[in-house]
Design a protein around this motif. Structure first.
Motif, PDB file in Angstrom:
ATOM      1  N   GLY A 185     -53.972  33.429 -21.619  1.00  0.00           N
ATOM      2  CA  GLY A 185     -52.932  32.536 -21.115  1.00  0.00           C
ATOM      3  C   GLY A 185     -51.729  33.212 -20.505  1.00  0.00           C
TER       4      GLY A 185
ATOM      5  N   SER B  42     -49.089  34.851 -17.896  1.00  0.00           N
ATOM      6  CA  SER B  42     -48.705  34.629 -16.501  1.00  0.00           C
ATOM      7  C   SER B  42     -48.579  35.983 -15.811  1.00  0.00           C
ATOM      8  CB  SER B  42     -47.373  33.887 -16.415  1.00  0.00           C
ATOM      9  OG  SER B  42     -47.489  32.564 -16.888  1.00  0.00           O
TER      10      SER B  42
ATOM     11  N   TRP C  51     -61.424  31.625  -9.399  1.00  0.00           N
ATOM     12  CA  TRP C  51     -60.654  31.914 -10.608  1.00  0.00           C
ATOM     13  C   TRP C  51     -59.205  32.227 -10.277  1.00  0.00           C
ATOM     14  CZ3 TRP C  51     -58.673  36.950 -11.494  1.00  0.00           C
ATOM     15  CH2 TRP C  51     -58.015  37.117 -12.717  1.00  0.00           C
TER      16      TRP C  51
ATOM     17  N   ALA D 286     -57.362  29.211  -9.277  1.00  0.00           N
ATOM     18  CA  ALA D 286     -57.042  28.389 -10.448  1.00  0.00           C
ATOM     19  C   ALA D 286     -55.790  28.900 -11.142  1.00  0.00           C
ATOM     20  CB  ALA D 286     -58.218  28.378 -11.419  1.00  0.00           C
ATOM     21  N   LEU D 287     -55.628  30.231 -11.197  1.00  0.00           N
ATOM     22  CA  LEU D 287     -54.403  30.801 -11.769  1.00  0.00           C
ATOM     23  C   LEU D 287     -53.177  30.330 -10.987  1.00  0.00           C
ATOM     24  CD1 LEU D 287     -54.992  34.568 -12.728  1.00  0.00           C
ATOM     25  CD2 LEU D 287     -54.887  32.583 -14.230  1.00  0.00           C
ATOM     26  N   LYS D 288     -53.300  30.301  -9.662  1.00  0.00           N
ATOM     27  CA  LYS D 288     -52.195  29.826  -8.829  1.00  0.00           C
ATOM     28  C   LYS D 288     -51.902  28.360  -9.113  1.00  0.00           C
ATOM     29  CE  LYS D 288     -53.339  32.976  -4.999  1.00  0.00           C
ATOM     30  NZ  LYS D 288     -53.812  33.056  -3.590  1.00  0.00           N
ATOM     31  N   GLU D 289     -52.966  27.562  -9.191  1.00  0.00           N
ATOM     32  CA  GLU D 289     -52.797  26.127  -9.430  1.00  0.00           C
ATOM     33  C   GLU D 289     -52.106  25.874 -10.761  1.00  0.00           C
ATOM     34  OE1 GLU D 289     -53.540  23.576  -7.528  1.00  0.00           O
ATOM     35  OE2 GLU D 289     -54.471  24.667  -5.886  1.00  0.00           O
ATOM     36  N   GLU D 290     -52.395  26.707 -11.757  1.00  0.00           N
ATOM     37  CA  GLU D 290     -51.800  26.549 -13.084  1.00  0.00           C
ATOM     38  C   GLU D 290     -50.381  27.109 -13.143  1.00  0.00           C
ATOM     39  OE1 GLU D 290     -54.423  28.482 -15.834  1.00  0.00           O
ATOM     40  OE2 GLU D 290     -56.175  27.436 -15.032  1.00  0.00           O
TER      41      GLU D 290
ATOM     42  N   ARG E 227     -49.681  30.304 -12.947  1.00  0.00           N
ATOM     43  CA  ARG E 227     -49.752  31.534 -13.737  1.00  0.00           C
ATOM     44  C   ARG E 227     -49.941  32.777 -12.869  1.00  0.00           C
ATOM     45  NH1 ARG E 227     -54.564  30.946 -17.147  1.00  0.00           N
ATOM     46  NH2 ARG E 227     -53.981  33.058 -17.795  1.00  0.00           N
TER      47      ARG E 227
END
Length: 563
Positions: A510, A512, A548, A551-555, A557
């Motif tokens: 989790g 960032s 992947w 997805a980190l960008k979308e979250e 992070r």
């Protein structure tokens, strides 16, 4: 009992009905009694609302954030929406669109973000028409810059030239864009829903807009070169004191530099103009020397200004960036051309932004900067970047004005989660702010720093502070890469790969991840390395690794502040 007249109607109805009709009538009357005794009015048939495409061109994520919010609001009102980034938009679909909205930011010299470049070039090819298109453009920019919202303006004009009709007028938004953007999309929804059923756009009280940037007056407390003897660089740590300063870790300081007096004097000598002469500028009469010192860009003229100057003096001049002094020396003003004519061609001085390297929690009433003095050569002459040279020469007790540029896309996580910070060179600036803030507030998340520069002994910026944070546990891990301390150059991306297993573990847990510094090649190389980590440690294919990382960008992070 029914009145005789009503009873007669019922008897006639029953006498004229077959068995099946009587059964239906019995059920209808039972349902009518159960519903309160009043027949429901037939609902009017709803017309289908038009489908819209909302496309965004983003560099920092702001355009995407707005477009995503617009899409959610439209769907809530029953409008079918397709949301897409301009880098993923199929260009051939544009001629088929009926309703098309785009949110586009402006960067550099009036350029669209890199993600929107293909779309921008496509609509300027002029090879097709958009006779059925109804469109709207929301342009994001910064009024401090000469070409405010130029990319959005270009898109709006070009779509109209190609036959598109404006659903709403172009809206240009400054850095405090939220309220303008909301009003613009309310108007969009109102126009769209007017063509379908009467679904009113949300009515929200609009507060009075406060315009302009708040200016602070700061006094220089310290100006120290962080590089040691033997370094080929100068990186200045500058501390400013200012009353009521309001900022957060991740923000930047904006300043409009002054042109050096030696350059101003050279321009006056080359033109033979009197510095005290009043020149019309932005509806005011201003002394020429003031314009040259504080208002106009004379250090590096863009190609478009050179092109206009060539027309003014009637000469063929290469359209390349050049200092005004060099331009005047090689291609002097001709007789009949006034200094006012020259001033009318020049553009305003653009502000420079520098990542803040302090924390209000740790450095109350102060703001710190980490500024590398930019050097370059013109022939055999060494020259310096305008603003970085200005900062490097500031003595203590100097006074200057500045503003705070909010960077909502580069914030510490609100939940104190673990963070990985990748910041070579002056990219360390916001991470010094992050670490000072987490230290002062007692944040519990782990912190991992990747730092790099040329030489350990001469270029380890903030070495003592970083070592202290590591010794006291504020920094959980530190990995450095000094590229020229060995025969083979080593950069931060190499250190990331060396510790790929742990990087993967942190991210899967989790954490960032933040990147700050040079856009090219550093941030590009780091991103390629992260995809490698996903492949080597996560077993992902090349395509899965890209998904992947997205997805980190979308979250929220994976955040970048690159330049």
């Amino acid at each position: 009992m029914l009145a005789p007249a009503k009873m007669k109607i019922v008897e006639d109805l029953v006498a004229g009905s077959v068995k099946e009709e009587l059964i239906w009538l019995s059920g209808y009357l039972s349902g009518l009694v159960a519903s309160g005794g009043q027949p429901k009015e037939a609902e009017p048939e709803k017309k289908a609302l038009p489908k819209i495409t909302i496309a965004y061109g983003t560099e920092t994520g702001t355009s995407k954030k707005l477009a995503t919010g617009f899409a959610a609001a439209a769907k809530k009102e029953g409008v079918p929406v397709k949301l897409v980034g301009l880098d993923q938009y199929r260009l051939g679909d544009l001629a088929k669109e009926e309703y098309f909205l785009t949110v586009v930011s402006t960067h550099g010299e009036g350029e669209p973000p890199s993600a929107a470049r293909k779309f921008y070039d496509h609509i300027h090819a002029n090879g097709f028409k958009l006779q059925n298109l109804k469109y709207g453009v929301l342009a994001l920019g910064d009024t401090s810059y000469p070409l405010f919202c130029k990319a959005g303006e270009d898109v709006d004009v070009q779509l109209n030239k190609m036959g598109g009709q404006r659903l709403v007028d172009l809206k240009k938004c400054d850095t405090d864009y939220e309220e303008d953007a909301r009003q613009w999309f309310e108007e969009v929804l109102s126009r769209l829903t007017a063509s379908g059923p009467a679904v009113p756009a949300p009515q929200v009280a609009v507060p009075k807009k406060v315009t302009g940037k708040k200016l602070y007056t700061g006094t220089v407390l310290a100006n120290v070169n962080l590089n040691d003897r033997g370094s080929g660089k100068q990186t200045h740590h500058i501390e400013l004191a200012a009353d009521g300063i309001d900022y957060e870790p991740g923000d930047a300081l904006g300043i409009i530099p002054r042109n050096p007096q030696s350059v101003v004097d050279a321009v006056l000598a080359l033109t033979g103009a009197d510095g005290a002469m009043a020149i019309p500028y932005k509806d005011e009469e201003t002394p020429l020397v003031t314009l040259l010192q504080k208002k106009l860009n004379i250090s590096c003229l863009p190609a478009r200004v050179v092109r206009n100057y060539a027309a003014l003096v009637g000469q063929d001049i290469p359209e390349a960036p050049i200092a005004l002094t060099d331009l005047l020396r090689i291609y002097p003003l001709k007789e009949g051309v006034s200094i006012a004519d020259l001033v009318s061609l020049l553009e305003p001085l653009a502000p420079r932004l520098y990542s803040i390297s302090s924390s209000p929690e740790a450095h109350s009433g102060e703001v710190h900067l980490t500024v590398a003095r930019d050097t370059f050569r013109v022939g055999d002459e060494v020259r310096y970047g305008l603003c970085s040279d200005f900062f490097s020469c500031l003595p203590e007790d100097s006074v200057l004005e500045f503003y705070i540029h909010r960077n909502h896309q580069f914030r510490l996580p609100a939940d104190d989660r673990d963070v990985i910070m990748i910041g070579p060179g002056t990219g360390i600036a916001p991470f010094r702010s992050f670490l000072a803030h987490r230290d002062a507030t007692g944040a519990t998340g782990r912190n991992w720093l990747f730092f790099g520069d040329r030489h350990f002994t001469a270029d380890f910026l903030y070495q003592t502070e970083i070592q202290n944070w590591f010794q006291t546990g504020v920094l959980t891990r530190v990995n450095t890469a000094f590229s020229r301390d060995q025969q083979e150059k080593i950069y931060v991306q190499h250190r990331i790969l060396e510790h790929a297993a742990d990087v993967w573990e942190w991210l899967q847990g989790g954490a960032s991840l933040y990147v700050c510094g040079a856009k090219e090649p550093m941030s590009v190389d780091v991103e390629a390395t992260l995809l490698q980590v996903a492949h080597l440690q996560g077993g992902k294919t090349a395509e899965e690794a890209v998904v992947w990382l997205e997805a980190l960008k979308e979250e929220g992070r994976y955040l970048k502040d690159v330049y």
